[in-house]
Design a protein around this motif. Structure first.
Motif, short mmCIF file in Angstrom:
data_model
loop_
_atom_site.label_atom_id
_atom_site.label_comp_id
_atom_site.label_asym_id
_atom_site.label_seq_id
_atom_site.Cartn_x
_atom_site.Cartn_y
_atom_site.Cartn_z
N ASP A 24 0.81 -1.22 0.00
CA ASP A 24 0.00 0.00 0.00
C ASP A 24 0.85 1.26 0.00
O ASP A 24 0.58 2.21 0.74
CB ASP A 24 -0.94 0.00 1.21
CG ASP A 24 -1.97 -1.11 1.14
OD1 ASP A 24 -2.37 -1.47 0.02
OD2 ASP A 24 -2.36 -1.61 2.21
N VAL A 25 1.88 1.29 -0.82
CA VAL A 25 2.70 2.50 -0.93
C VAL A 25 3.37 2.50 -2.30
O VAL A 25 3.70 1.45 -2.85
CB VAL A 25 3.76 2.54 0.21
CG1 VAL A 25 4.74 1.38 0.09
CG2 VAL A 25 4.50 3.86 0.22
N ASP A 29 4.17 8.31 -2.95
CA ASP A 29 3.61 8.50 -1.61
C ASP A 29 4.66 8.94 -0.59
O ASP A 29 4.32 9.39 0.51
CB ASP A 29 2.97 7.20 -1.11
CG ASP A 29 1.78 6.78 -1.95
OD1 ASP A 29 1.07 7.68 -2.45
OD2 ASP A 29 1.56 5.56 -2.10
N VAL A 30 5.93 8.81 -0.92
CA VAL A 30 7.00 9.14 0.03
C VAL A 30 7.29 10.63 -0.05
O VAL A 30 7.60 11.16 -1.12
CB VAL A 30 8.28 8.33 -0.28
CG1 VAL A 30 9.38 8.67 0.71
CG2 VAL A 30 7.97 6.84 -0.26
N VAL A 43 9.91 2.93 5.40
CA VAL A 43 8.51 3.29 5.20
C VAL A 43 7.67 2.82 6.38
O VAL A 43 6.84 3.57 6.91
CB VAL A 43 7.97 2.68 3.88
CG1 VAL A 43 6.49 2.98 3.72
CG2 VAL A 43 8.76 3.23 2.69
#
Length: 255
Positions: A24-25, A29-30, A43
């Motif tokens: 889920d990344v 998204d970071v 993460v």
């Protein structure tokens, strides 16, 4: 009715299979603050330590990292140390692309195994399983999961989210649980400075940390570790193999 149950089970199995092929990344998204000047980003790290009995502690570890370059892969811990009192129950390493899609899975058979004794200056029966994945399509994500059962409850793994001065951690959780009647003493340092939240009850302690960036390291700073958030534990009812003991005070250790 039986047909309905069959299709429900089939649907759940399909959903589970899909979830295992994607995390889920994604790279997008970071946050940029974590990407800048970093080779690796933690993460999500989850550590669950369960003192099952006086002589047994079960450790479950799971960590997702974003690897941006070769230096990040080299500095990623892809190993697990064990000895005669510990048993690896499960170990798995996965690689996902920048979109969070599964690329490759490594099982225990893919890990190398070697002794930590150097043959002349160190006497130890400790061994290490380690992996050299040799994957270079940066950036990508890694997910390292393992479970180990240890017949040594004298040493309880500490909560120490920052492992090096280069660490950038989006999220880290730690949980310690223990049976009724056990007493766990703890020493906490710098938790509020890093906004680490703590919850506890009669049988468990949980720490949660988000958006942590390691303090800048200055060369020859021997006090650097004192700046980091940590929690260390002492277990009053412990065992080491077949040897068991109880120590509520320092005097008990001399009995």
């Amino acid at each position: 009715m039986k047909k309905n149950i069959f299709f429900i089970c089939l649907s759940l199995a399909s959903i589970n299979a899909v979830s295992q092929k994607k995390i889920d990344v994604t790279f997008e998204d970071v946050p940029e603050t974590f990407l800048k000047n970093s080779s690796k980003v933690v993460v999500n790290r989850s550590e669950i330590n369960e003192i099952v009995s006086q002589s047994t502690i079960r450790q479950k570890f799971s960590e997702i990292n974003l690897i941006q370059n070769e230096n990040g892969l080299d500095n990623l811990d892809k190993s697990i140390v064990y000895d005669k009192l510990s048993k690896i129950k499960d170990i798995e390493f996965k690689i996902y692309n920048a979109k969070g899609e599964l690329v490759k899975t490594f099982k225990e058979k893919d890990f190398s195994d070697r002794s930590l004794a150097d043959g002349f200056s160190v006497l130890t029966d400790n061994r290490m399983k380690y992996l050299e994945p040799k994957y270079y399509q940066y950036p990508f994500f890694t997910k390292f999961d393992y479970e180990i059962e240890n017949e040594n409850t004298i040493f309880v793994p500490p909560f120490s989210p920052i492992q090096s001065s280069d660490d950038k951690i989006m999220q880290a959780t730690y949980q310690l649980s223990y049976p009724v009647g056990f007493t766990i003493k703890k020493v906490e340092n710098n938790l509020s400075a890093f906004n680490v939240s703590t919850t506890s009850n009669a049988q468990s302690i949980t720490y949660k940390a988000s958006n942590i960036i390691a303090p800048e390291y200055e060369e020859l700073n021997t006090q650097y570790t004192k700046l980091l958030p940590t929690a260390r534990f002492a277990n009053n009812t412990f065992g080491l193999g077949n040897v068991k003991g109880v120590a509520n005070t320092w005097d008990d250790f001399g009995v």
